[in-house]
Structure formats: structure tokens, C-alpha cells
Design a protein around this motif. Structure first.
Motif, PDB file in Angstrom:
ATOM      1  N   LEU B  38       0.842  -1.212   0.000  1.00 14.10           N
ATOM      2  CA  LEU B  38       0.000   0.000   0.000  1.00 14.10           C
ATOM      3  C   LEU B  38       0.874   1.259   0.000  1.00 14.10           C
ATOM      4  N   PRO B  39       0.455   2.312  -0.722  1.00 14.57           N
ATOM      5  CA  PRO B  39       1.277   3.531  -0.745  1.00 14.57           C
ATOM      6  C   PRO B  39       1.300   4.237   0.611  1.00 14.57           C
ATOM      7  N   ARG B  40       2.249   5.158   0.781  1.00 11.83           N
ATOM      8  CA  ARG B  40       2.427   5.782   2.094  1.00 11.83           C
ATOM      9  C   ARG B  40       1.287   6.730   2.474  1.00 11.83           C
ATOM     10  N   THR B  41       0.426   7.036   1.486  1.00 10.93           N
ATOM     11  CA  THR B  41      -0.680   7.960   1.768  1.00 10.93           C
ATOM     12  C   THR B  41      -1.955   7.207   2.162  1.00 10.93           C
ATOM     13  N   SER B  42      -1.813   5.946   2.542  1.00 14.51           N
ATOM     14  CA  SER B  42      -3.016   5.127   2.728  1.00 14.51           C
ATOM     15  C   SER B  42      -3.265   4.751   4.182  1.00 14.51           C
ATOM     16  N   LEU B  43      -3.116   5.703   5.060  1.00 10.21           N
ATOM     17  CA  LEU B  43      -3.294   5.413   6.495  1.00 10.21           C
ATOM     18  C   LEU B  43      -4.711   4.933   6.823  1.00 10.21           C
ATOM     19  N   SER B  44      -5.720   5.566   6.207  1.00 10.94           N
ATOM     20  CA  SER B  44      -7.100   5.196   6.549  1.00 10.94           C
ATOM     21  C   SER B  44      -7.443   3.788   6.076  1.00 10.94           C
ATOM     22  N   ILE B  45      -6.912   3.371   4.912  1.00 14.46           N
ATOM     23  CA  ILE B  45      -7.207   2.018   4.438  1.00 14.46           C
ATOM     24  C   ILE B  45      -6.524   0.986   5.347  1.00 14.46           C
ATOM     25  N   LEU B  46      -5.374   1.383   5.929  1.00 11.96           N
ATOM     26  CA  LEU B  46      -4.676   0.468   6.854  1.00 11.96           C
ATOM     27  C   LEU B  46      -5.551   0.158   8.072  1.00 11.96           C
ATOM     28  N   VAL B  47      -6.320   1.159   8.497  1.00  9.91           N
ATOM     29  CA  VAL B  47      -7.233   0.944   9.635  1.00  9.91           C
ATOM     30  C   VAL B  47      -8.260  -0.128   9.247  1.00  9.91           C
ATOM     31  N   CYS B  48      -8.758  -0.041   8.010  1.00  6.59           N
ATOM     32  CA  CYS B  48      -9.729  -1.044   7.539  1.00  6.59           C
ATOM     33  C   CYS B  48      -9.083  -2.433   7.483  1.00  6.59           C
ATOM     34  N   TYR B  49      -7.812  -2.473   7.031  1.00  5.48           N
ATOM     35  CA  TYR B  49      -7.113  -3.763   6.962  1.00  5.48           C
ATOM     36  C   TYR B  49      -6.840  -4.355   8.352  1.00  5.48           C
ATOM     37  N   ALA B  50      -6.765  -3.493   9.350  1.00  4.97           N
ATOM     38  CA  ALA B  50      -6.496  -3.988  10.717  1.00  4.97           C
ATOM     39  C   ALA B  50      -7.697  -4.747  11.284  1.00  4.97           C
ATOM     40  N   ILE B  51      -8.905  -4.439  10.748  1.00  2.03           N
ATOM     41  CA  ILE B  51     -10.126  -5.063  11.283  1.00  2.03           C
ATOM     42  C   ILE B  51     -10.076  -6.591  11.105  1.00  2.03           C
ATOM     43  N   GLY B  52      -9.527  -7.056   9.964  1.00  2.00           N
ATOM     44  CA  GLY B  52      -9.489  -8.495   9.667  1.00  2.00           C
ATOM     45  C   GLY B  52      -8.761  -9.314  10.734  1.00  2.00           C
ATOM     46  N   PRO B  53      -7.443  -9.081  10.911  1.00  2.71           N
ATOM     47  CA  PRO B  53      -6.722  -9.865  11.932  1.00  2.71           C
ATOM     48  C   PRO B  53      -7.278  -9.658  13.331  1.00  2.71           C
ATOM     49  N   PHE B  54      -7.768  -8.453  13.581  1.00  2.00           N
ATOM     50  CA  PHE B  54      -8.359  -8.149  14.885  1.00  2.00           C
ATOM     51  C   PHE B  54      -9.576  -9.063  15.128  1.00  2.00           C
ATOM     52  N   ALA B  55     -10.436  -9.169  14.087  1.00  2.53           N
ATOM     53  CA  ALA B  55     -11.635 -10.016  14.201  1.00  2.53           C
ATOM     54  C   ALA B  55     -11.240 -11.479  14.399  1.00  2.53           C
ATOM     55  N   VAL B  56     -10.184 -11.925  13.688  1.00  2.00           N
ATOM     56  CA  VAL B  56      -9.725 -13.325  13.816  1.00  2.00           C
ATOM     57  C   VAL B  56      -9.255 -13.592  15.242  1.00  2.00           C
ATOM     58  N   LEU B  57      -8.505 -12.634  15.797  1.00  4.35           N
ATOM     59  CA  LEU B  57      -8.009 -12.789  17.178  1.00  4.35           C
ATOM     60  C   LEU B  57      -9.174 -12.932  18.153  1.00  4.35           C
ATOM     61  N   VAL B  58     -10.174 -12.068  17.999  1.00 15.35           N
ATOM     62  CA  VAL B  58     -11.334 -12.097  18.900  1.00 15.35           C
ATOM     63  C   VAL B  58     -12.093 -13.406  18.728  1.00 15.35           C
ATOM     64  N   TRP B  59     -12.299 -13.815  17.472  1.00 17.65           N
ATOM     65  CA  TRP B  59     -13.035 -15.051  17.164  1.00 17.65           C
ATOM     66  C   TRP B  59     -12.312 -16.273  17.763  1.00 17.65           C
ATOM     67  N   ALA B  60     -11.000 -16.255  17.703  1.00 19.90           N
ATOM     68  CA  ALA B  60     -10.227 -17.410  18.198  1.00 19.90           C
ATOM     69  C   ALA B  60     -10.011 -17.353  19.714  1.00 19.90           C
ATOM     70  N   GLY B  61     -10.494 -16.302  20.355  1.00 18.12           N
ATOM     71  CA  GLY B  61     -10.358 -16.202  21.816  1.00 18.12           C
ATOM     72  C   GLY B  61      -8.957 -15.833  22.278  1.00 18.12           C
ATOM     73  N   ILE B  62      -8.209 -15.140  21.419  1.00 22.34           N
ATOM     74  CA  ILE B  62      -6.854 -14.693  21.799  1.00 22.34           C
ATOM     75  C   ILE B  62      -6.994 -13.292  22.394  1.00 22.34           C
ATOM     76  N   PRO B  63      -6.566 -13.072  23.630  1.00 24.01           N
ATOM     77  CA  PRO B  63      -6.699 -11.732  24.217  1.00 24.01           C
ATOM     78  C   PRO B  63      -5.936 -10.686  23.391  1.00 24.01           C
ATOM     79  N   VAL B  64      -6.611  -9.611  23.055  1.00 25.11           N
ATOM     80  CA  VAL B  64      -5.992  -8.568  22.227  1.00 25.11           C
ATOM     81  C   VAL B  64      -4.808  -7.942  22.987  1.00 25.11           C
ATOM     82  N   ARG B  65      -4.935  -7.919  24.316  1.00 25.60           N
ATOM     83  CA  ARG B  65      -3.850  -7.364  25.135  1.00 25.60           C
ATOM     84  C   ARG B  65      -2.554  -8.169  24.936  1.00 25.60           C
ATOM     85  N   PHE B  66      -2.707  -9.499  24.854  1.00 30.23           N
ATOM     86  CA  PHE B  66      -1.550 -10.379  24.611  1.00 30.23           C
ATOM     87  C   PHE B  66      -0.899 -10.026  23.274  1.00 30.23           C
TER      88      PHE B  66
END
Lengths: 242, 258
Positions: B38-66
Motif C-alpha cells: 500500500l502507498p504511504r498515503t493510505s493510512l485510513s485504508i490500513l485501519v480497515c485492513y487492521a479489522i481483519g486480523p483483529f476479528a480473527v483474534l477475537v473469534w479465536a479467543g486470543i486476548p488482544v492485550r496479549f
């Protein structure tokens, strides 16, 4: 009728460490199949080195035969199928990511089919009381479990002879008793190197006392390990009565 | 000692844990490649991309704090790289977010992008490692055609990192038990060097013993395992979902946010 070859025969074996220090001097020893032999002696006596000689890892002058086969590069594979070595530190013995993989390592190298390997792994883990732990990583096991697992890695290969280096090291009394029961129940020829006379006396019917790389005494375990003068002269203690 | 630094949550059970390791590995690989590209001007799209792994962590019961603790552990290397950007690139640039508009330099922009990409890709990697047993991951990598020697090396690394950590702890404890006063920087450095040396020599010793243990069990240079993997319908559904998510964001959302 052909006579069954002896489990281990060592004739006039001498070995020096690379720095020239003598490790084993003129060792002559013969062990019959089915015998439970304790190699006893103080630290640095040469017990571990002698076990390595039996498994073909240390080469010196003299002759070594395992189940009638002379140790040389041609026979080494057959010898290692027939003689299983259990090292002093179970962390060295258990090197695979899971217990199953570790116990399966030997049988797979023997070229056994997958189904037979699975059956052997299950049997070996059941024998040592770790039947439910095959998926565990070795670093998740306790010291006693690691020791039992190390024995399972050897049992899965169904060797005729098993050598164990200080198997009771760092075990609490309960785990030591469990291990003694397990080893006592095995039909194989056992050669156990240990400094623990009670452990040796409980398992072995024959004792070989080593000191400074030489065999000092060889005979009935009870007789040797109850000789207070002999034991004291070599920095050992007498064994409590069986 | 029981260690659970790396694979603390890999032995749990969830729909994510049960997925085939090859599928998870390939999805993470593609996800990482897309995020990095992704180009360096794409900070907002990176936030959208963060949702995926975040959702997987929550679904798998991995504490986000860990997960964030793990990210913090490896962050110093990336922090140095990211924080050096504003020093050499000071071209002013205007950044807008809805009605807000402010001026920063492209160096800072680059710094934020590097940090965001690091966090997002690390989240994906932690999701992979925390939901996959290491032996399954190795089996997957082997099936994907990675060289056997590399698989063996990784297996040993995973097995003995814990032994090394244990030994390092013992050495540090032995030093702490006898260190009764401040020894000064030079002496501390010399002691640390000796400790590392001791650890190194013991590692060589261990390697020799492992070699003996392997040969004693008939090792002849060929690595044989019974690692078996099977893909199920759920694996293909996961691939489909991940493909839609990764490409959908790239094709439809990125042009809107840029």
C-alpha cells in the motif's frame, strides 16, 4: 543348535580423549541377553563414555560386538536398531516439536510403514504412562514425564538392548519409583550407568564398578554394592537392602 | 519449567484453530504482501485492513492485550526505522480527514505508515502463530514445498529456544544471587560476555548430544515424519472470505479513501 550371541562383548578396549587424557583403559566386558547390568562408579569414571562405545559413537583400540555384530560402518544401522541409547539429559533426547513425532522418529528411520509406526508410538507411550500426551510439545512436560518420554523413544524401536545414562538424575522419589517400576518390567537387556546405588541395586542383577577408566569389580550387584570398603574406596556409598 | 511464550494460545480450540495451517499461512502471506504494497498515503485504508486480523483474534479467543504485548516486544527495531523518517524527509504536506486539515511533513507521514503497516501485519502474524500449533505450521510449510533443511532448522529452533531461555534464566539467576553491589559498566559488560559465552558453549554441547540422539535412532540424513494435513469445506470458506475481504478493500474502498 547355534548358540545365541552375547548382547555385548568388549575386548581390550582403550580410548583417550582428544587432549590425551585416558578415558577407558583395557576394558574387557561381556553382557548376556536378558541381564540387567549397572555400571557404577564416581563422576568421571568413564561410565557415559563406555555407553557411547557400546552404541558405536566412540572409536578406540579394541573390539566391540553388539548382538554378535562388530561395530563398524557397515553394521552400524543394524546395531542401532538392536541397541537403543537413552542419553543423560532428556532434553537432548527429545528434539521434535511433539511427543508423537519424537517417538515416531526411530521407527520411521527403521523404514516401517506408517500404520506400524503409529501402533508402535501408541504402545510405547502407553507403556510409559503418557498415552494421552502424544500431541504435547516436549517443553510442556515435567522432568519425570520427559524422562519417561525419552524411554518411550527407545521402546518404540523395540531394541534387544537398552542403555541408559543416569536415568534417575533430577527425579523426585515418586518419579524415580515410577521409572524403576517401568525399567524393571522391561524384558530387554538393560545397561544402566548411575551413581545412585539404591537405584542400581533395585534394578540390576549384575554390577560393574568403574573408576578412572578401568573396571575395578564385576559381579553380583548385591555383593558388590554391599561391600562398604570397596564402595568407600571409590567414593561411593553402599546400597540399602532390596 | 513450563514455557508458553510463543505458543501460549495455539493449543486452544476454535473454528480458527481447526483451520488447515497451509490455508492460514497463505492467507497471512497474501495479506502481508498487500498491506506492505500500500502507498504511504493510505493510512485510513490500513485501519480497515487492521479489522481483519483483529476479528480473527477475537473469534479465536486470543486476548488482544496479549497481541499488543507481543507487538511491543518487537517494536523497538521498527520504531528506530520509523522515527528516523522525519529527520531526513521534511517536505511539507497537507493532510485532510473529513472537515479537518493539518500540515505535517512527508517524513512524519512515512513514519505513521510504517508503524501502521507494522502493527497490522504483526496482528496477522500473531493471529497465525497463536491459532496454529507449531508442528502443524511446519507440516504446512513442508507441504507447500519449503526446503526440508529449513523445516528441520525451524523445528529445532522452536524446540530448543525454550531450553536456551531456561538456561539463560538459570545463568542470570546465578549471577543475581552473587551480585551484591553495583559492579560498574565495564565489569557488567565483561560478565555479560562470559554469560553469553557459557550459553554458547553449552549450546554446542547440546547440539552434539542431539546429533548422538538422532544417530542412535537411525537418522541417516533423510527427514521422515508422519505429518498429515487435510483441507475441509471450512478451509475453502475461509479462503473465499479472506480473498473477498483483502481484494474488496483494495479494489473498492482504497480509491474512495485516498
Amino acid at each position: 543348535m547355534t548358540k545365541m550371541p552375547e548382547a555385548i562383548v568388549i575386548e581390550s578396549f582403550t580410548y583417550r580423549y582428544p587432549d590425551g587424557t585416558p578415558a577407558l583403559s583395557d576394558i574387557t566386558l561381556s553382557i548376556e541377553h536378558g541381564q540387567k547390568v549397572a555400571l557404577i562408579g564416581p563422576n568421571g569414571a568413564g561410565k557415559s563414555t563406555l555407553l557411547l562405545v557400546m552404541a558405536g559413537f566412540v572409536k578406540g583400540s579394541g573390539r566391540v560386538l553388539v548382538d554378535g555384530l562388530e561395530i563398524n560402518s557397515r553394521n552400524l544401522k543394524k546395531i542401532r536398531t538392536c541397541l537403543g541409547s537413552c542419553l543423560e539429559n532428556p532434553d537432548d533426547q527429545l528434539f521434535m516439536p511433539t511427543l508423537f513425532d519424537d517417538v515416531a522418529f526411530g521407527p520411521l528411520n527403521m523404514g516401517l510403514p506408517a500404520e506400524q509406526v503409529r501402533a508402535r508410538v501408541a504402545d510405547a507411550l502407553q507403556t510409559v504412562g503418557l498415552g494421552q500426551m502424544s500431541d504435547k510439545a516436549p517443553h510442556h512436560l515435567s522432568a519425570g514425564q520427559k524422562r519417561a518420554a525419552a524411554v518411550a523413544t527407545i521402546l518404540a524401536m523395540s531394541p534387544k538392548i537398552i542403555t541408559l545414562d543416569e536415568p534417575d538424575g533430577s527425579l523426585d522419589p515418586r518419579n524415580r519409583d515410577n521409572l524403576m517400576r517401568l525399567l524393571g518390567s522391561l524384558p530387554q537387556t538393560l545397561v544402566i550407568a548411575t551413581c545412585n546405588m539404591n537405584f542400581a541395586a533395585a534394578l540390576a542383577d549384575r554390577a560393574v564398578l568403574l573408576d578412572k577408566g578401568r573396571i575395578i569389580a564385576d559381579g553380583a550387584a548385591e555383593e558388590i554394592m554391599s561391600d562398604a570398603k570397596l564402595m568407600a574406596a571409590h567414593g561411593l556409598e553402599i546400597a540399602a537392602k532390596k | 519449567m513450563h514455557h508458553a511464550y510463543i505458543d501460549k494460545f495455539a493449543y486452544q480450540d476454535s473454528a480458527i484453530h481447526r483451520l488447515d495451517s497451509r490455508v492460514k499461512f497463505l492467507v497471512v502471506l497474501v495479506f502481508t504482501a498487500v498491506v506492505i504494497s500500500l502507498p504511504r498515503t493510505s493510512l485510513s485504508i490500513l485501519v480497515c485492513y487492521a479489522i481483519g486480523p483483529f476479528a480473527v483474534l477475537v473469534w479465536a479467543g486470543i486476548p488482544v492485550r496479549f497481541a499488543f504485548k507481543q507487538i511491543l516486544l518487537v517494536s523497538p527495531f521498527v520504531l528506530v526505522l520509523a522515527l528516523s523518517c522525519p529527520l531526513y524527509d521534511r517536505t511539507p504536506v497537507a493532510v485532510s480527514f473529513g472537515p479537518f486539515l493539518w500540515r505535517i511533513t512527508t517524513g512524519w507521514m512515512r513514519c505513521f505508515t510504517i508503524l501502521a503497516k507494522f502493527v497490522v501485519t504483526m496482528l496477522a502474524l500473531i493471529a497465525l502463530v497463536s491459532t496454529t500449533r507449531f508442528n502443524n505450521l511446519l507440516a504446512g510449510l513442508q507441504r507447500l514445498g519449503l526446503p526440508r533443511l529449513l523445516i528441520v532448522q525451524l523445528g529445532f529452533l522452536y524446540r530448543y529456544i525454550f531450553v536456551l531461555i531456561d538456561r539463560a534464566h538459570h545463568i542470570v539467576r546465578a549471577r543475581a544471587g552473587r551480585k551484591l553491589r553495583n559492579l560498574g559498566f565495564k565489569t557488567e559488560l565483561r560478565t555479560a560476555a562470559s554469560m553469553l559465552g557459557s550459553l554458547f558453549i553449552r549450546s554446542i554441547d547440546t547440539a552434539e548430544h542431539i546429533s548422538i540422539a538422532m544417530q542412535a535412532r537411525g537418522f541417516d540424513g533423510s527427514w521422515r515424519t508422519l505429518w498429515a494435513l487435510h483441507t475441509h469445506q471450512s478451509d475453502w470458506l475461509f479462503v473465499l472470505g479472506a480473498a473477498c475481504y483483502i481484494s474488496g478493500l483494495y479494489i473498492f474502498i482504497k480509491p474512495i479513501l485516498q
